[in-house]
Design a protein around this motif. Structure first.
Motif, mmCIF file in Angstrom:
data_model
loop_
_atom_site.group_PDB
_atom_site.id
_atom_site.type_symbol
_atom_site.label_atom_id
_atom_site.label_comp_id
_atom_site.label_asym_id
_atom_site.label_seq_id
_atom_site.Cartn_x
_atom_site.Cartn_y
_atom_site.Cartn_z
ATOM 1 N N ILE A 11 -23.935 32.194 46.661
ATOM 2 C CA ILE A 11 -23.105 31.823 47.811
ATOM 3 C C ILE A 11 -22.665 33.076 48.546
ATOM 4 O O ILE A 11 -22.777 33.172 49.780
ATOM 5 C CB ILE A 11 -21.855 31.034 47.357
ATOM 6 N N ASP A 43 -11.310 40.864 67.306
ATOM 7 C CA ASP A 43 -10.378 41.712 66.598
ATOM 8 C C ASP A 43 -9.128 40.898 66.335
ATOM 9 O O ASP A 43 -8.525 40.374 67.259
ATOM 10 C CB ASP A 43 -10.059 42.943 67.457
ATOM 11 N N PRO A 44 -8.758 40.764 65.066
ATOM 12 C CA PRO A 44 -7.648 39.867 64.744
ATOM 13 C C PRO A 44 -6.335 40.211 65.440
ATOM 14 O O PRO A 44 -5.518 39.341 65.697
ATOM 15 C CB PRO A 44 -7.510 39.977 63.234
ATOM 16 N N PRO A 80 -14.820 31.291 50.361
ATOM 17 C CA PRO A 80 -14.406 30.046 49.716
ATOM 18 C C PRO A 80 -13.446 30.314 48.554
ATOM 19 O O PRO A 80 -13.652 31.250 47.777
ATOM 20 C CB PRO A 80 -15.720 29.474 49.188
ATOM 21 N N LEU A 102 -23.007 36.831 57.882
ATOM 22 C CA LEU A 102 -22.163 37.801 58.583
ATOM 23 C C LEU A 102 -23.009 38.913 59.198
ATOM 24 O O LEU A 102 -22.709 39.410 60.286
ATOM 25 C CB LEU A 102 -21.122 38.391 57.634
ATOM 26 N N LEU A 149 -13.131 28.834 45.932
ATOM 27 C CA LEU A 149 -13.862 28.703 44.666
ATOM 28 C C LEU A 149 -14.182 30.072 44.074
ATOM 29 O O LEU A 149 -14.017 30.303 42.874
ATOM 30 C CB LEU A 149 -15.157 27.927 44.932
ATOM 31 N N LEU A 150 -14.628 31.006 44.938
ATOM 32 C CA LEU A 150 -15.003 32.333 44.456
ATOM 33 C C LEU A 150 -13.782 33.087 43.931
ATOM 34 O O LEU A 150 -13.864 33.770 42.912
ATOM 35 C CB LEU A 150 -15.682 33.141 45.562
ATOM 36 N N ILE A 202 -23.305 34.222 52.423
ATOM 37 C CA ILE A 202 -22.234 34.581 53.346
ATOM 38 C C ILE A 202 -22.520 35.940 53.982
ATOM 39 O O ILE A 202 -22.416 36.109 55.198
ATOM 40 C CB ILE A 202 -20.868 34.613 52.619
ATOM 41 N N ILE A 252 -18.971 29.148 56.518
ATOM 42 C CA ILE A 252 -18.661 29.857 55.269
ATOM 43 C C ILE A 252 -17.878 29.004 54.275
ATOM 44 O O ILE A 252 -18.282 28.867 53.118
ATOM 45 C CB ILE A 252 -17.945 31.197 55.553
ATOM 46 N N PRO A 253 -16.775 28.402 54.695
ATOM 47 C CA PRO A 253 -16.067 27.581 53.702
ATOM 48 C C PRO A 253 -16.905 26.395 53.224
ATOM 49 O O PRO A 253 -16.804 26.013 52.061
ATOM 50 C CB PRO A 253 -14.805 27.105 54.435
ATOM 51 N N SER A 295 -13.537 34.066 39.909
ATOM 52 C CA SER A 295 -13.530 35.498 39.593
ATOM 53 C C SER A 295 -12.239 35.870 38.870
ATOM 54 O O SER A 295 -12.253 36.677 37.943
ATOM 55 C CB SER A 295 -13.738 36.340 40.847
ATOM 56 N N ILE A 304 -18.995 30.722 62.093
ATOM 57 C CA ILE A 304 -18.656 31.444 60.867
ATOM 58 C C ILE A 304 -17.512 30.769 60.121
ATOM 59 O O ILE A 304 -17.583 30.542 58.917
ATOM 60 C CB ILE A 304 -18.320 32.910 61.197
ATOM 61 N N PHE A 305 -16.484 30.397 60.867
ATOM 62 C CA PHE A 305 -15.315 29.818 60.208
ATOM 63 C C PHE A 305 -15.551 28.403 59.686
ATOM 64 O O PHE A 305 -14.776 27.900 58.891
ATOM 65 C CB PHE A 305 -14.101 29.842 61.142
ATOM 66 N N GLY A 363 -19.109 27.005 50.196
ATOM 67 C CA GLY A 363 -18.454 27.034 48.894
ATOM 68 C C GLY A 363 -17.695 25.764 48.571
ATOM 69 O O GLY A 363 -16.853 25.755 47.678
ATOM 70 N N ALA A 380 -22.609 31.800 41.777
ATOM 71 C CA ALA A 380 -21.557 32.165 42.725
ATOM 72 C C ALA A 380 -22.018 33.287 43.642
ATOM 73 O O ALA A 380 -21.720 33.306 44.838
ATOM 74 C CB ALA A 380 -20.289 32.595 41.981
ATOM 75 N N LEU A 401 -14.073 40.248 41.936
ATOM 76 C CA LEU A 401 -15.343 39.992 42.610
ATOM 77 C C LEU A 401 -16.436 40.905 42.042
ATOM 78 O O LEU A 401 -17.570 40.473 41.806
ATOM 79 C CB LEU A 401 -15.214 40.212 44.116
#
Lengths: 308, 281
Positions: free
Chosen positions: A285, A304-305, B120, A293, B122-123, A289, A242-243, B127, A238-239, A246, A282, A51
């Motif tokens: 995007i 909290d997960p 995503p 956020l 894709l990223l 995001i 976000i996807p 990368s 958000i869920f 992309g 990229a 990244l």
């Protein structure tokens, strides 16, 4: 804990009461973290580093198909100088917003019905049925719509049968409405699940109390229900959003030339070996995001997960 | 419950009926595309769409005899197995310190570990493509695809195992130590049996995700094919009944695996509960 190296220190540890051990040897402390080692390699080397690389690439230059480590904002300047690209960015945001809102609008009454009117023992099975398609291949879920929206698809057959049209209409496929429809289909389970999870915890007596005090059902929903399920709503947004930002496959398969989104631009850049320009697109995007956020950060902190 | 209210107010009953109707529509919406896909896979029409000209299973026969599909299937399963092994080990190992140690930057670490699910695919794909081709100068291969998929699937194992560890009574482990168990014995006879259902569920989950993964694989697979990639290249030229049949098979495989991911852990849990009793006797 996961490591044999902490073995030597264990008896001392055990003698202590259930609270946390007061002092730990050096080996025990390393042992405690050693489980992270493989994850650090995997996520560090193959997630964070790449990244970071994309960030660098977006500020580097491609000269004769070679990447030159020369810092510049040319990739971004180029991207925004092409009207088609700028239009695609806006189209992507527009499609994502509309698809997200539609997904929530479709999912909310459903989740409301499930949480409030369905007896508890049936709720779980109905929920599993919602997630069932989600466990199947993502590619196939997009693909399956070609059977419905295509020129020979179910939709056209139906219209032909009813006599509304005598020629197959290609309107359904290869345009933005088709993209949005399929996106709603793809991300509905996300929204339904999150909304159900927060509606399920809601105490419906409050609702009735509000109505006893003279609120109309609509007011009760707006003033009592919505504020309390806001974290759930935020998570759902958000869920889903976000996807979608992309997305590549959906616009590619059902969107055609008019349904193009940023994801398709990125893939085109990379397939054309224009890595640095693709990286800039990229990062756009990624920026969107991060922006999203940050906007929702406050509501996210509640989540909290693991529920710690 | 609100039932009494609905009986009193006819409007409430109407709302309720409307909501139920909406729910029915949603289930139709969710299942129609998938059901149609399966229906078409048995349709003898060679264009793979309407009209339905008769029922046949010959497309399935063609799927099994197509060497490209067989190649893709082999690659898919190989990748899925490797991804499952990598993700299960990495995810399980990381769950321990994540839940049990007092980490600095704990929330930051947690977000990093869950981020691959959120962003995503894709990223992740592009990368890693840049990393492998431009920096490490690696040939793209099923192995690079395995790494890419593992980045995406490992968080699922991590979440499942961490959730299980969280609800895990630490005094059990202390009791084992009190009774003289060393670290290995504690892991082997106390921790692992209790975690086994979560790990198994995670492994099956990862296997299914890998089987169906598309976008990351697209960038990293190189000249090989997995089944989703094969289907994608075929779909570009239009729908064929063979692809419908292959798709139906893949659907069945995912659903079976996911069903196992739910049923098997419960069975394991039951079996595990019996083991200590036997050992103690």
């Amino acid at each position: 804990m996961a490591s044999p190296s902490s073995e030597a220190t264990q008896p001392a540890d055990v003698a202590l009461p259930l609270g946390r051990p007061a002092r730990r040897s050096w080996t025990a402390r390393v042992g405690e973290y050693v489980g992270f080692a493989p994850a650090i390699v995997l996520f560090g080397l193959f997630f964070l580093v790449p990244l970071g690389l994309i960030v660098c690439y977006s500020f580097w230059q491609t000269v004769d198909y070679n990447v030159v480590h020369h810092w510049t904002v040319d990739n971004y300047r180029y991207f925004f100088s092409v009207p088609t690209y700028v239009k695609t960015v806006w189209a992507t945001i527009w499609v994502s917003v509309v698809a997200t809102l539609l997904t929530l609008a479709v999912a909310f009454p459903f989740a409301y019905w499930l949480a409030r009117y369905v007896p508890r023992r049936y709720q779980k099975i109905l929920l599993v049925l919602v997630i069932l398609p989600f466990w199947t291949s993502y590619l196939l879920r997009v693909y399956s719509w070609l059977n419905i929206l295509g020129a020979q698809g179910a939709m056209n057959r139906f219209l032909h049968w009813t006599g509304l049209t005598d020629q197959p209409v290609s309107f359904f496929l290869y345009d933005r409405p088709a993209v949005i429809l399929v996106l709603v289909y793809l991300y509905f389970p996300f929204a339904a699940l999150t909304l159900y999870a927060s509606l399920e915890r809601f105490d419906w007596n409050q609702f009735r109390a509000a109505m006893d005090l003279g609120a109309t059902p609509a007011t009760a929903v707006r003033r009592i229900l919505l504020p309390q399920i806001r974290p759930g709503l935020t998570t759902a947004v958000i869920f889903v959003f976000i996807p979608i930002l992309g997305e590549y496959l959906t616009p590619q398969l059902v969107g055609g030339a008019r349904g193009v989104m940023i994801g398709n631009l990125i893939v085109n850049f990379f397939q054309g070996a224009q890595y640095t320009r693709g990286a800039a697109a990229a990062l756009l995007i990624a920026a969107l995001i991060v922006l999203l956020l940050t906007l929702f950060r406050r509501s996210l902190e509640v989540e909290d997960p693991y529920g710690t | 419950m609100a039932r009494d209210l609905d009986i009193v107010s006819p409007r409430g009953r109407l709302t309720r009926a409307a909501l139920a109707g909406w729910a029915v529509l949603i289930y139709v919406f969710l299942f129609a595309p998938i059901v149609l896909l399966v229906v078409f896979s048995f349709n003898s029409n060679k264009y793979g769409t309407f009209p339905i000209t008769g029922w046949t299973s010959k497309w399935y026969g063609q799927v099994f005899h197509d060497y490209q599909i067989r190649d893709a299937l082999t690659t898919t399963i190989r990748i899925a197995l490797e991804v499952t092994v990598v993700s299960t080990i990495v995810g399980t190992a990381a769950a321990f310190p994540l839940v049990r140690s007092r980490l600095p930057f704990r929330s930051g670490i947690r977000i990093t570990l869950v981020l691959p699910i959120m962003i995503p695919g894709l990223l992740i794909g592009i990368s890693l493509l840049v990393l492998f081709t431009s920096v490490l100068h690696q040939q793209l291969s099923p192995t690079t695809a395995v790494i890419g998929q593992a980045v995406y699937t490992t968080p699922f194992v991590l979440l499942l195992v961490a959730a299980r560890l969280q609800g895990f009574d630490a005094s059990l482990e202390r009791a084992a130590s009190d009774l003289g168990a060393n670290t290995y014995q504690r892991l082997r006879y106390v921790v692992m049996p209790l975690l086994a259902p979560a790990i198994l569920a995670g492994a099956l989950f990862v296997f299914t995700l890998s089987l169906d993964e598309f976008i990351i694989t697209l960038f990293l697979i190189g000249s090989h094919n997995t089944l989703p990639i094969y289907i994608y290249t075929q779909v570009k030229f239009g729908i064929t009944p063979e692809v419908n049949a292959l798709a139906a098979l893949l659907l069945a495989a995912s659903l079976t695996l996911m069903a196992l991911a739910f049923v098997l852990p419960a069975l394991v849990r039951r079996a595990v509960r019996l083991v200590p009793r036997k050992a103690g006797a």
